[in-house]
Write a protein that holds these residues in place. Structure first.
Motif, PDB file in Angstrom:
ATOM      1  N   GLY A   1      -2.316   5.782  -1.407  1.00 28.68           N
ATOM      2  CA  GLY A   1      -3.696   5.496  -1.758  1.00 28.68           C
ATOM      3  C   GLY A   1      -3.881   4.308  -2.676  1.00 28.68           C
ATOM      4  O   GLY A   1      -5.008   3.961  -3.031  1.00 28.68           O
ATOM      5  N   LEU A   2      -2.780   3.652  -3.060  1.00 31.15           N
ATOM      6  CA  LEU A   2      -2.838   2.469  -3.912  1.00 31.15           C
ATOM      7  C   LEU A   2      -2.744   1.217  -3.053  1.00 31.15           C
ATOM      8  O   LEU A   2      -1.992   1.170  -2.075  1.00 31.15           O
ATOM      9  CB  LEU A   2      -1.686   2.458  -4.912  1.00 31.15           C
ATOM     10  CG  LEU A   2      -1.678   3.512  -6.018  1.00 31.15           C
ATOM     11  CD1 LEU A   2      -0.402   3.373  -6.835  1.00 31.15           C
ATOM     12  CD2 LEU A   2      -2.900   3.369  -6.905  1.00 31.15           C
ATOM     13  N   ARG A   3      -3.485   0.210  -3.438  1.00 26.69           N
ATOM     14  CA  ARG A   3      -3.370  -1.113  -2.815  1.00 26.69           C
ATOM     15  C   ARG A   3      -3.044  -2.089  -3.930  1.00 26.69           C
ATOM     16  O   ARG A   3      -3.857  -2.308  -4.832  1.00 26.69           O
ATOM     17  CB  ARG A   3      -4.668  -1.514  -2.118  1.00 26.69           C
ATOM     18  CG  ARG A   3      -4.569  -2.823  -1.339  1.00 26.69           C
ATOM     19  CD  ARG A   3      -5.877  -3.106  -0.597  1.00 26.69           C
ATOM     20  NE  ARG A   3      -5.751  -4.254   0.290  1.00 26.69           N
ATOM     21  CZ  ARG A   3      -5.891  -5.518  -0.098  1.00 26.69           C
ATOM     22  NH1 ARG A   3      -6.182  -5.783  -1.371  1.00 26.69           N
ATOM     23  NH2 ARG A   3      -5.749  -6.508   0.773  1.00 26.69           N
TER      24      ARG A   3
ATOM     25  N   ILE B   1      -0.619  10.319 -10.167  1.00 25.38           N
ATOM     26  CA  ILE B   1       0.170   9.811  -9.051  1.00 25.38           C
ATOM     27  C   ILE B   1       1.594   9.429  -9.457  1.00 25.38           C
ATOM     28  O   ILE B   1       2.458   9.251  -8.611  1.00 25.38           O
ATOM     29  CB  ILE B   1      -0.552   8.605  -8.413  1.00 25.38           C
ATOM     30  CG1 ILE B   1       0.008   8.295  -7.031  1.00 25.38           C
ATOM     31  CG2 ILE B   1      -0.475   7.391  -9.311  1.00 25.38           C
ATOM     32  CD1 ILE B   1      -0.759   7.225  -6.291  1.00 25.38           C
TER      33      ILE B   1
ATOM     34  N   GLU C   1       0.850  -1.194   0.000  1.00 22.60           N
ATOM     35  CA  GLU C   1       0.000   0.000   0.000  1.00 22.60           C
ATOM     36  C   GLU C   1       0.880   1.235   0.000  1.00 22.60           C
ATOM     37  O   GLU C   1       1.773   1.365   0.833  1.00 22.60           O
ATOM     38  CB  GLU C   1      -0.947  -0.021   1.210  1.00 22.60           C
ATOM     39  CG  GLU C   1      -1.909  -1.197   1.183  1.00 22.60           C
ATOM     40  CD  GLU C   1      -3.024  -1.071   2.208  1.00 22.60           C
ATOM     41  OE1 GLU C   1      -3.220   0.041   2.729  1.00 22.60           O
ATOM     42  OE2 GLU C   1      -3.700  -2.086   2.475  1.00 22.60           O
TER      43      GLU C   1
ATOM     44  N   TYR D   1      -6.084  -1.345  -6.492  1.00 21.67           N
ATOM     45  CA  TYR D   1      -7.179  -0.473  -6.083  1.00 21.67           C
ATOM     46  C   TYR D   1      -6.600   0.902  -5.750  1.00 21.67           C
ATOM     47  O   TYR D   1      -5.525   1.007  -5.162  1.00 21.67           O
ATOM     48  CB  TYR D   1      -7.905  -1.028  -4.844  1.00 21.67           C
ATOM     49  CG  TYR D   1      -8.669  -2.296  -5.114  1.00 21.67           C
ATOM     50  CD1 TYR D   1     -10.030  -2.262  -5.434  1.00 21.67           C
ATOM     51  CD2 TYR D   1      -8.039  -3.541  -5.062  1.00 21.67           C
ATOM     52  CE1 TYR D   1     -10.735  -3.435  -5.695  1.00 21.67           C
ATOM     53  CE2 TYR D   1      -8.740  -4.708  -5.319  1.00 21.67           C
ATOM     54  CZ  TYR D   1     -10.079  -4.648  -5.633  1.00 21.67           C
ATOM     55  OH  TYR D   1     -10.780  -5.800  -5.886  1.00 21.67           O
ATOM     56  N   ARG D   2      -7.309   1.925  -6.158  1.00 22.29           N
ATOM     57  CA  ARG D   2      -6.924   3.281  -5.759  1.00 22.29           C
ATOM     58  C   ARG D   2      -8.073   3.897  -4.986  1.00 22.29           C
ATOM     59  O   ARG D   2      -9.160   4.068  -5.533  1.00 22.29           O
ATOM     60  CB  ARG D   2      -6.594   4.151  -6.977  1.00 22.29           C
ATOM     61  CG  ARG D   2      -6.105   5.540  -6.525  1.00 22.29           C
ATOM     62  CD  ARG D   2      -5.631   6.401  -7.656  1.00 22.29           C
ATOM     63  NE  ARG D   2      -5.036   7.625  -7.113  1.00 22.29           N
ATOM     64  CZ  ARG D   2      -4.643   8.655  -7.839  1.00 22.29           C
ATOM     65  NH1 ARG D   2      -4.772   8.612  -9.159  1.00 22.29           N
ATOM     66  NH2 ARG D   2      -4.111   9.721  -7.262  1.00 22.29           N
ATOM     67  N   GLU D   3      -7.810   4.186  -3.728  1.00 18.80           N
ATOM     68  CA  GLU D   3      -8.836   4.717  -2.831  1.00 18.80           C
ATOM     69  C   GLU D   3     -10.091   3.834  -2.869  1.00 18.80           C
ATOM     70  O   GLU D   3     -11.212   4.324  -2.913  1.00 18.80           O
ATOM     71  CB  GLU D   3      -9.176   6.163  -3.227  1.00 18.80           C
ATOM     72  CG  GLU D   3      -7.982   7.109  -3.289  1.00 18.80           C
ATOM     73  CD  GLU D   3      -7.308   7.319  -1.932  1.00 18.80           C
ATOM     74  OE1 GLU D   3      -7.876   6.894  -0.912  1.00 18.80           O
ATOM     75  OE2 GLU D   3      -6.207   7.903  -1.902  1.00 18.80           O
ATOM     76  N   GLY D   4      -9.876   2.516  -2.898  1.00 16.54           N
ATOM     77  CA  GLY D   4     -10.992   1.577  -2.879  1.00 16.54           C
ATOM     78  C   GLY D   4     -11.594   1.267  -4.235  1.00 16.54           C
ATOM     79  O   GLY D   4     -12.460   0.395  -4.346  1.00 16.54           O
ATOM     80  N   ARG D   5     -11.136   1.965  -5.282  1.00  6.12           N
ATOM     81  CA  ARG D   5     -11.674   1.756  -6.635  1.00  6.12           C
ATOM     82  C   ARG D   5     -10.774   0.784  -7.392  1.00  6.12           C
ATOM     83  O   ARG D   5      -9.567   0.990  -7.489  1.00  6.12           O
ATOM     84  CB  ARG D   5     -11.743   3.089  -7.391  1.00  6.12           C
ATOM     85  CG  ARG D   5     -12.158   2.964  -8.871  1.00  6.12           C
ATOM     86  CD  ARG D   5     -12.181   4.342  -9.555  1.00  6.12           C
ATOM     87  NE  ARG D   5     -10.879   4.987  -9.557  1.00  6.12           N
ATOM     88  CZ  ARG D   5      -9.945   4.797 -10.494  1.00  6.12           C
ATOM     89  NH1 ARG D   5     -10.167   3.949 -11.493  1.00  6.12           N
ATOM     90  NH2 ARG D   5      -8.784   5.429 -10.421  1.00  6.12           N
ATOM     91  N   TYR D   6     -11.382  -0.278  -7.951  1.00  2.00           N
ATOM     92  CA  TYR D   6     -10.604  -1.250  -8.704  1.00  2.00           C
ATOM     93  C   TYR D   6     -10.083  -0.629  -9.993  1.00  2.00           C
ATOM     94  O   TYR D   6     -10.815   0.064 -10.704  1.00  2.00           O
ATOM     95  CB  TYR D   6     -11.447  -2.488  -9.027  1.00  2.00           C
ATOM     96  CG  TYR D   6     -10.751  -3.476  -9.935  1.00  2.00           C
ATOM     97  CD1 TYR D   6      -9.683  -4.228  -9.474  1.00  2.00           C
ATOM     98  CD2 TYR D   6     -11.164  -3.640 -11.254  1.00  2.00           C
ATOM     99  CE1 TYR D   6      -9.033  -5.133 -10.302  1.00  2.00           C
ATOM    100  CE2 TYR D   6     -10.525  -4.545 -12.091  1.00  2.00           C
ATOM    101  CZ  TYR D   6      -9.463  -5.287 -11.607  1.00  2.00           C
ATOM    102  OH  TYR D   6      -8.812  -6.172 -12.436  1.00  2.00           O
TER     103      TYR D   6
END
Length: 221
Positions: free
Chosen positions: A131-133, A206, A128, A142-147
């Motif tokens: 803001g990226l996972r 980013i 992480e 995922y970026r801020e929870g968005r796939y």
């Protein structure tokens, strides 16, 4: 589990696909090397089942590409040859298991499940940053929870940038670590891929460009 089966004999390929699906294993079929490489570039597979003798790039060449990609995808090789030297050469190329034709479908299923369990025990950690996972095992971002849907090459570039944790990565290093050894050092593939990756990740941007040096993830974005 989703596997890519590279087999040029249509009847055998179809039988393997249908048999695996009955065991709840999703199987895609590639009948030649070019198709296999294309499918590997756009889809995420858990295991590759490679016939060594196929048209186009051989199963051996595909195995080399998979190993060079750094994904850690297990490889099960199929061959009609039962000589020890053939098996040894397959393992040297990076194969994790070997199955000689003809074989029972049940044995293939057992070997695939064993490889999948072994792969699960060696899952790389989720990273992480900014803001990226990034999940290397599932190849999901995922970026801020968005796939965020990425191609394999875009994912590979993002992995390298994320591993630098905000440090600058040169275009040469990206080319070395995210492309294979045959990549043209004068290609603009890195610039094009980074540009496409920026678009996929969305705003605010980013990935920052450091003129004359390379790229980095802006951890303060």
């Amino acid at each position: 589990m989703r596997v890519l089966v590279v087999e040029d004999e249509p009847l055998m390929a179809g039988a393997i696909r249908d048999g695996l699906r009955l065991e709840a294993i999703a199987a895609d079929i590639a009948g030649d090397g070019e198709t296999a490489l294309e499918m590997l570039s756009v889809n995420a597979y858990d295991i590759a089942v490679l016939d060594r003798d196929i048209p186009g790039p051989s199963g051996d060449e595909i195995a080399k590409r998979i190993v060079a990609s750094g994904t850690g995808m297990p490889i099960l090789m199929l061959t009609a040859a039962d000589r020890l030297d053939d098996k040894a050469s397959g393992f040297e190329l990076g194969a994790d298991d070997y199955l000689t034709k003809p074989f029972e479908l049940r044995e293939l299923v057992l070997r695939l499940r064993a490889l999948d369990r072994r792969r699960a025990h060696n899952r790389p950690p989720v990273r992480e940053i900014a803001g990226l996972r990034i999940d290397p095992f599932r190849r999901e971002v995922y970026r801020e929870g968005r796939y965020v849907a990425l191609t394999r090459k875009q994912f590979a570039v993002l992995e390298v940038l994320a591993a630098a944790e905000g440090g600058v990565v040169s275009a040469e290093e990206l080319l070395e670590r995210a492309w294979d050894e045959n990549a043209d050092p004068f290609t603009n593939a890195v610039r094009i891929t980074v540009s496409a990756l920026r678009k996929r990740l969305g705003e605010p941007a980013i990935i920052a460009t450091v003129p004359g040096v390379g790229y980095r993830i802006d951890v303060d974005a």
